[in-house]
Design a protein around this motif. Structure first.
Motif, PDB file in Angstrom:
ATOM      1  N   SER A  55       0.820  -1.208   0.000  1.00 48.54           N
ATOM      2  CA  SER A  55       0.000   0.000   0.000  1.00 48.54           C
ATOM      3  C   SER A  55       0.854   1.258   0.000  1.00 48.54           C
ATOM      4  O   SER A  55       0.354   2.344  -0.242  1.00 48.54           O
ATOM      5  CB  SER A  55      -0.914   0.014   1.234  1.00 48.54           C
ATOM      6  OG  SER A  55      -1.714  -1.145   1.242  1.00 48.54           O
ATOM      7  N   ARG A  56       2.159   1.107   0.317  1.00 48.62           N
ATOM      8  CA  ARG A  56       3.007   2.296   0.362  1.00 48.62           C
ATOM      9  C   ARG A  56       3.454   2.683  -1.036  1.00 48.62           C
ATOM     10  O   ARG A  56       4.009   1.883  -1.776  1.00 48.62           O
ATOM     11  CB  ARG A  56       4.215   2.036   1.270  1.00 48.62           C
ATOM     12  CG  ARG A  56       3.897   2.247   2.751  1.00 48.62           C
ATOM     13  CD  ARG A  56       5.169   2.423   3.573  1.00 48.62           C
ATOM     14  NE  ARG A  56       5.924   1.195   3.699  1.00 48.62           N
ATOM     15  CZ  ARG A  56       5.652   0.254   4.621  1.00 48.62           C
ATOM     16  NH1 ARG A  56       4.656   0.433   5.472  1.00 48.62           N
ATOM     17  NH2 ARG A  56       6.373  -0.827   4.670  1.00 48.62           N
ATOM     18  N   LYS A  57       3.205   3.956  -1.396  1.00 48.31           N
ATOM     19  CA  LYS A  57       3.492   4.453  -2.749  1.00 48.31           C
ATOM     20  C   LYS A  57       4.948   4.285  -3.129  1.00 48.31           C
ATOM     21  O   LYS A  57       5.272   4.050  -4.298  1.00 48.31           O
ATOM     22  CB  LYS A  57       3.107   5.934  -2.862  1.00 48.31           C
ATOM     23  CG  LYS A  57       1.620   6.154  -3.084  1.00 48.31           C
ATOM     24  CD  LYS A  57       1.224   5.862  -4.542  1.00 48.31           C
ATOM     25  CE  LYS A  57      -0.291   5.835  -4.671  1.00 48.31           C
ATOM     26  NZ  LYS A  57      -0.781   4.820  -5.608  1.00 48.31           N
ATOM     27  N   ILE A  96       0.208   1.182  -7.882  1.00 51.16           N
ATOM     28  CA  ILE A  96      -0.894   0.419  -7.296  1.00 51.16           C
ATOM     29  C   ILE A  96      -1.954   1.386  -6.779  1.00 51.16           C
ATOM     30  O   ILE A  96      -1.649   2.356  -6.084  1.00 51.16           O
ATOM     31  CB  ILE A  96      -0.377  -0.474  -6.151  1.00 51.16           C
ATOM     32  CG1 ILE A  96       0.449  -1.615  -6.743  1.00 51.16           C
ATOM     33  CG2 ILE A  96      -1.541  -1.032  -5.330  1.00 51.16           C
ATOM     34  CD1 ILE A  96       0.979  -2.578  -5.711  1.00 51.16           C
ATOM     35  N   VAL A  97      -3.194   1.149  -7.140  1.00 48.35           N
ATOM     36  CA  VAL A  97      -4.290   2.013  -6.725  1.00 48.35           C
ATOM     37  C   VAL A  97      -4.926   1.470  -5.450  1.00 48.35           C
ATOM     38  O   VAL A  97      -5.311   2.207  -4.566  1.00 48.35           O
ATOM     39  CB  VAL A  97      -5.362   2.099  -7.831  1.00 48.35           C
ATOM     40  CG1 VAL A  97      -6.472   3.044  -7.416  1.00 48.35           C
ATOM     41  CG2 VAL A  97      -4.737   2.532  -9.130  1.00 48.35           C
ATOM     42  N   GLU A  98      -5.036   0.132  -5.414  1.00 48.04           N
ATOM     43  CA  GLU A  98      -5.741  -0.458  -4.288  1.00 48.04           C
ATOM     44  C   GLU A  98      -5.215  -1.864  -4.017  1.00 48.04           C
ATOM     45  O   GLU A  98      -4.799  -2.559  -4.938  1.00 48.04           O
ATOM     46  CB  GLU A  98      -7.231  -0.539  -4.585  1.00 48.04           C
ATOM     47  CG  GLU A  98      -8.081  -0.157  -3.394  1.00 48.04           C
ATOM     48  CD  GLU A  98      -9.541  -0.027  -3.800  1.00 48.04           C
ATOM     49  OE1 GLU A  98     -10.381  -0.355  -2.970  1.00 48.04           O
ATOM     50  OE2 GLU A  98      -9.820   0.374  -4.940  1.00 48.04           O
ATOM     51  N   VAL A  99      -5.242  -2.246  -2.768  1.00 47.08           N
ATOM     52  CA  VAL A  99      -4.778  -3.577  -2.374  1.00 47.08           C
ATOM     53  C   VAL A  99      -5.884  -4.238  -1.561  1.00 47.08           C
ATOM     54  O   VAL A  99      -6.449  -3.630  -0.651  1.00 47.08           O
ATOM     55  CB  VAL A  99      -3.504  -3.483  -1.513  1.00 47.08           C
ATOM     56  CG1 VAL A  99      -2.989  -4.885  -1.166  1.00 47.08           C
ATOM     57  CG2 VAL A  99      -2.434  -2.682  -2.231  1.00 47.08           C
ATOM     58  N   ASP A 129       7.522  -4.340  -9.259  1.00 42.97           N
ATOM     59  CA  ASP A 129       7.488  -3.651  -7.958  1.00 42.97           C
ATOM     60  C   ASP A 129       7.024  -4.601  -6.857  1.00 42.97           C
ATOM     61  O   ASP A 129       7.596  -4.642  -5.763  1.00 42.97           O
ATOM     62  CB  ASP A 129       6.523  -2.456  -8.012  1.00 42.97           C
ATOM     63  CG  ASP A 129       7.069  -1.345  -8.914  1.00 42.97           C
ATOM     64  OD1 ASP A 129       8.275  -1.396  -9.240  1.00 42.97           O
ATOM     65  OD2 ASP A 129       6.282  -0.457  -9.287  1.00 42.97           O
ATOM     66  N   ILE A 130       5.960  -5.364  -7.159  1.00 45.23           N
ATOM     67  CA  ILE A 130       5.386  -6.273  -6.161  1.00 45.23           C
ATOM     68  C   ILE A 130       6.420  -7.321  -5.767  1.00 45.23           C
ATOM     69  O   ILE A 130       6.655  -7.572  -4.581  1.00 45.23           O
ATOM     70  CB  ILE A 130       4.122  -6.959  -6.723  1.00 45.23           C
ATOM     71  CG1 ILE A 130       2.993  -5.935  -6.875  1.00 45.23           C
ATOM     72  CG2 ILE A 130       3.683  -8.107  -5.812  1.00 45.23           C
ATOM     73  CD1 ILE A 130       1.801  -6.462  -7.648  1.00 45.23           C
TER      74      ILE A 130
END
Ligand SMILES: Nc1ncnc2c1ncn2[C@@H]1O[C@H](COP(=O)(O)OP(=O)(O)OP(=O)(O)O)[C@@H](O)[C@H]1O
Ligand SMILES: [Mg+2]
Lengths: 414, 236
Positions: free
Chosen positions: A93-95, A101-104, A244-245
Motif C-alpha cells: 500500500s506504500r506508494k 498500485i491504486v488499491e490492495v 514492484d510487487i
C-alpha cells in the motif's frame, strides 16, 4: 501531358469497355470486401473476448502464496501456504514501494455454509472488500449498501450476498437487515448483488462477501491471507507493477534469490496476449486466403489489360505518331489498371462494411452479446492501398507492353 | 538549310527485307513534294523514317540540319508533336471520340495550356470546313469528312511539315478533290511544307515536285512543269 489529362484519358479508355471493366473488377471487389469483413469481425471478436476475460480487469494482479504450480501435483500446496500476511498488504500500500498500485485487497476463502431460520445453503464465502470487487468486476450492489473501510477496520459482522443465495435463504421476502449465520456467527445482510452469473473468476450469484478482517479473525482464526489482489492504475503499467510487487515482497520476506520466492504473481496479461496471438494467427490465415483471392483478381486485371493493349494497338500507334512518349502511354494504361482496381476497392470497402454491419446485427440478435460493430479507418486505408497496389503490380506489365509498341507496327495493325 | 535532307538512307527490316537501298533527296521549307512509285517500292517506309515513326539503318537523315541520331526517343516524340502532322490513308481517328476531341489529341501531348486547346482545335476544324460537325463522333462521319478531321488534327499544332500517305486512297474523286484543295491551300496560303504519297499521276501533279521511287531507290526527282490545280484535276 498533365496528370489530369492522363486520368481523363484513362477514364475514357475504361468507359469504352464498361461492362468488361465491371466484370474484371469483380475479383478485386470480392477480395477487398473480404478484407474489410475480416478486419471488422476480427477486431469485433477480439474486443468481445477481451471484454469477457477482462472481467477481472486487465489492470488486476493476483498475488498467491507458495510456489507457482508447475504441474497438477503442486496445486494443493498453495492453499496451505501462509506466506502472505498483513505486513505485505501494508508494504504494497506504500506508494514508494509500488507507485502504480491504486488499491490492495487481501482475500480469504471460507469453507462452509450459511443458514437463515432453518434454511441452509453452500455458497462461496469470501473475505474481502465489496468495493474492490465492484470496481474490478463492474458488479455493483443493487439492494442495500456495500460495507466500507470502517466496517473492515472494525471487523464488522456484515455481509453482501449474491442473488441466488438470497433466493435460497429468503425466497421472496426481504433479506436486508436480516442476520445470517456463518460458522455459528451472525452476519447482518447489508446488500444484495444483482443477478449477474459468472463474471471473471466468480459466480456472483453464489457469492457471500464478508470483511476480510472478520473472516481472518473470527471465521478462520489465521494470521495470513489466501490471496492479495492488487489493482494497478492501467493495464499499461501492469508489467512494471509486477516487478514492484516482487521486489517489495522479497524485501518483506527477506528473499535474495527469486528461486526461493514463497509467492507468485498472476496477471490477465498472459491470457490477453494469448487471445491476441490466436486472433492474430487466425487473421493471418484468413489474410493469406484473401491475398490469394486478390492475386487471382489481379491476374484477371492483367489479362484484360493485355487484351485491351492488343485491341488498342492502333490507338497506341496513333497516339505515338501524334507525339505521345513512352511515358505518356505507360501512364495511361497503368492509370487505367489502378483506377479500375481502385474503384473495385471502394466498392469492396462499401460492401465489406455493409456485410460487417449485418454480421454484427446477427451476432447481437443470436447471442445477445455486447458485440460492437467496428469499422476501423485502418481497414479503409488498407482497402484503398491494397486495391491500388494490385492495380499497379498487375497493370505495370501490360502498360510496359503498350508503351513499347512501335508506332509503325501499331499503325499497320489490322 | 533544307528542312529535310536524306543521304544514302537505307532501311532493312528485322526480317531482312531491304525496303530502301540508298535514298537521297532534300525538301526545302514550303515545298510541296509528291512521292510516286509502284506498290512495295518503299514509299511508306520513307515517310515513316521522315516522320520519326521508324529509324533508318544506314545513311544520314537531317531534320532542320540535325541528324536524328542526336535525339532521344522522347525528343523525337516532342518534335513529332510540334513540327510534324500526319494524314494516313486509313484516317486513324479514335472512333469513340468526337471530332473536337480527335483534333485536340495532339495538343494533349504538347505543352499547350488546357484553356487554349479547344480554341486551337476549333480553328483547325474551321480550316477544313467541318465546324458544323464539332460534336459528332468520328465514327458517324463519311470517309471524306474523316480525312478532313485527320487533316485538322495534323494542322492543329501548326506543324512545319505535313506527311500524307495516300490521303485520297480510300476516297471517291469528289471527296479526294476536297482533300487535295485543302492541302494545296495549306501549302500556298499558310506555308506548310507538304509531302504527299500517291500512285495517281493527276494527284501527284498538284505538287511542285515529284520524286519517283522504284525498288527502294530514287528513280527520278523532277519539278512539275504544268502544275494542276486541285480544283481541276479531278474533273475526269
Ligand atoms: N514492318 C515491316 N517488316 C518487314 N518488311 C516490311 C515492313 N514494312 C514494309 N515492309 C516491306 O518493305 C517494302 C516496302 O514497303 P512499303 O510499305 O514502304 O511500300 P509502299 O511503297 O508504301 O507500298 P504501297 O504502295 O503498297 O503502300 C515491301 O516489300 C514491304 O513488304
Ligand atoms: Mg504504302
Amino acid at each position: 501531358m498533365t496528370l489530369q489529362d492522363s486520368i481523363t484519358t484513362a477514364l475514357k479508355g475504361l468507359q469504352a469497355t464498361k461492362s468488361r471493366s465491371a466484370l474484371t473488377v469483380l475479383g478485386i471487389v470480392i477480395g477487398i470486401s473480404a478484407i474489410i469483413l475480416m478486419m471488422a469481425l476480427g477486431s469485433g471478436a477480439e474486443s468481445l473476448i477481451l471484454n469477457q476475460i477482462g472481467g477481472l480487469g486487465a489492470e488486476t494482479i493476483v498475488i498467491r502464496p507458495g510456489k507457482e504450480p508447475s504441474g497438477p501435483s503442486d496445486f494443493g500446496s498453495t492453499l496451505f501456504a501462509n506466506s502472505l500476511k498483513n505486513r505485505d498488504v501494508e508494504a504494497l500500500s506504500r506508494k514508494e514501494n509500488a507507485p502504480h498500485i491504486v488499491e490492495v485487497m487481501p482475500t480469504l476463502v471460507v469453507p462452509g455454509s450459511v443458514s437463515y431460520e432453518g434454511e441452509t445453503y453452500q455458497p462461496s464465502i469470501i473475505g474481502g472488500s465489496v468495493d474492490f470487487f465492484s470496481e474490478a468486476f463492474q458488479v455493483y450492489v443493487q439492494d442495500g449498501v456495500t460495507f466500507d473501510d470502517a466496517d473492515i477496520r472494525q471487523n464488522a459482522n456484515v455481509a453482501v450476498i449474491g442473488a441466488k443465495v438470497k433466493e435460497e435463504l429468503f425466497g421472496l421476502s426481504d433479506a436486508l437487515g436480516q442476520n445470517i449465520a456463518i460458522k455459528n456467527r451472525k452476519f447482518r445482510v447489508v446488500g444484495v448483488f444483482p443477478k449477474k452469473g459468472q463474471v471473471g473468476f466468480f459466480n456472483f450469484d453464489e457469492l457471500v462477501i464478508v470483511p476480510y478482517t472478520t473472516a481472518q479473525l473470527y471465521l478462520l482464526g489465521i494470521d495470513y491471507y489466501h490471496e492479495i489482489i492488487v489493482k494497478a492504475e492501467s493495464p499499461g503499467v501492469v508489467p512494471r507493477t509486477v516487478n514492484d510487487i516482487e521486489a517489495t515482497l522479497r524485501e518483506t520476506h527477506n528473499i535474495a534469490d527469486p528461486k526461493d520466492d514463497d509467492f507468485f504473481v498472476v496477471t490477465q496479461q498472459a491470457l490477453v496476449e494469448q487471445v491476441q496471438v490466436i486472433i492474430g494467427a487466425l487473421t493471418l490465415f484468413l489474410s493469406s486466403v484473401v491475398a490469394i483471392a486478390l492475386v487471382v483478381g489481379g491476374i484477371g486485371v492483367m489479362n484484360i489489360m493485355l487484351v485491351s493493349v492488343t485491341e488498342r494497338t492502333r490507338e497506341i500507334g496513333l497516339r505515338k505518331a501524334l507525339g505521345a512518349t513512352q511515358k505518356d502511354i505507360l501512364l495511361q494504361f497503368l492509370l487505367e489498371a489502378i483506377i479500375l482496381t481502385g474503384i473495385g476497392g471502394v466498392i469492396g470497402i462499401t460492401i465489406g462494411g455493409v456485410l460487417a454491419f449485418g454480421a454484427s446485427l446477427i451476432v447481437q440478435a443470436t447471442f445477445s452479446s455486447d458485440w460492437t460493430f467496428v469499422f476501423p479507418i485502418s481497414a479503409v486505408v488498407l482497402g484503398v492501398g491494397v486495391s491500388t497496389a494490385v492495380g499497379f503490380v498487375f497493370g505495370i506489365y501490360p502498360a510496359r507492353q503498350a508503351s513499347k509498341k512501335s508506332p509503325i507496327e501499331a499503325l499497320r495493325y489490322e | 538549310m533544307a528542312l529535310i535532307e536524306l543521304e544514302n538512307v537505307e532501311k532493312t527490316y528485322d526480317d531482312g527485307t531491304q525496303a530502301l537501298r540508298g535514298i537521297s533527296f532534300r525538301i526545302e521549307k514550303g515545298d510541296f513534294v509528291a512521292i510516286m512509285g509502284p506498290s512495295g517500292s518503299g514509299k511508306s517506309t520513307v515517310l515513316h523514317i521522315l516522320g520519326f515513326l521508324d529509324r533508318h539503318t544506314k545513311g544520314t537523315y537531317r531534320f532542320e540540319g540535325k541528324t536524328i541520331d542526336d535525339y532521344s526517343d522522347e525528343e523525337l516524340a516532342h518534335i513529332r508533336n510540334q513540327k510534324m502532322g500526319f494524314v494516313f490513308q486509313a484516317f486513324n481517328l479514335l472512333p469513340r471520340a468526337t471530332v473536337l476531341e480527335n483534333v485536340m489529341l495532339p495538343l494533349l501531348y504538347s505543352s499547350t495550356r488546357p484553356s487554349l486547346r479547344e480554341q486551337m482545335a476549333k480553328e483547325a476544324i474551321e480550316a477544313v470546313g467541318l465546324s458544323h460537325r464539332l460534336g459528332h463522333l468520328s465514327s458517324e462521319l463519311s470517309g471524306g469528312e474523316k480525312q478532313r478531321v485527320a487533316i485538322a488534327r495534323a494542322l492543329v499544332n501548326k506543324p512545319e511539315v505535313i506527311f500524307a500517305d495516300e490521303p485520297t486512297g480510300n476516297l471517291d474523286s469528289a471527296s479526294g478533290k476536297i482533300i487535295m484543295e485543302i492541302l494545296e491551300d495549306l501549302n500556298e496560303k499558310h506555308g506548310h511544307t507538304i509531302l504527299l504519297i500517291t500512285h495517281e499521276t493527276y494527284t501527284a501533279e498538284t505538287a511542285k515536285r515529284i520524286v519517283h521511287i522504284l525498288d527502294g531507290k530514287v528513280e527520278g526527282d523532277n519539278g512539275v512543269n504544268q502544275r494542276r490545280r486541285a480544283h481541276d484535276s479531278f474533273v475526269k
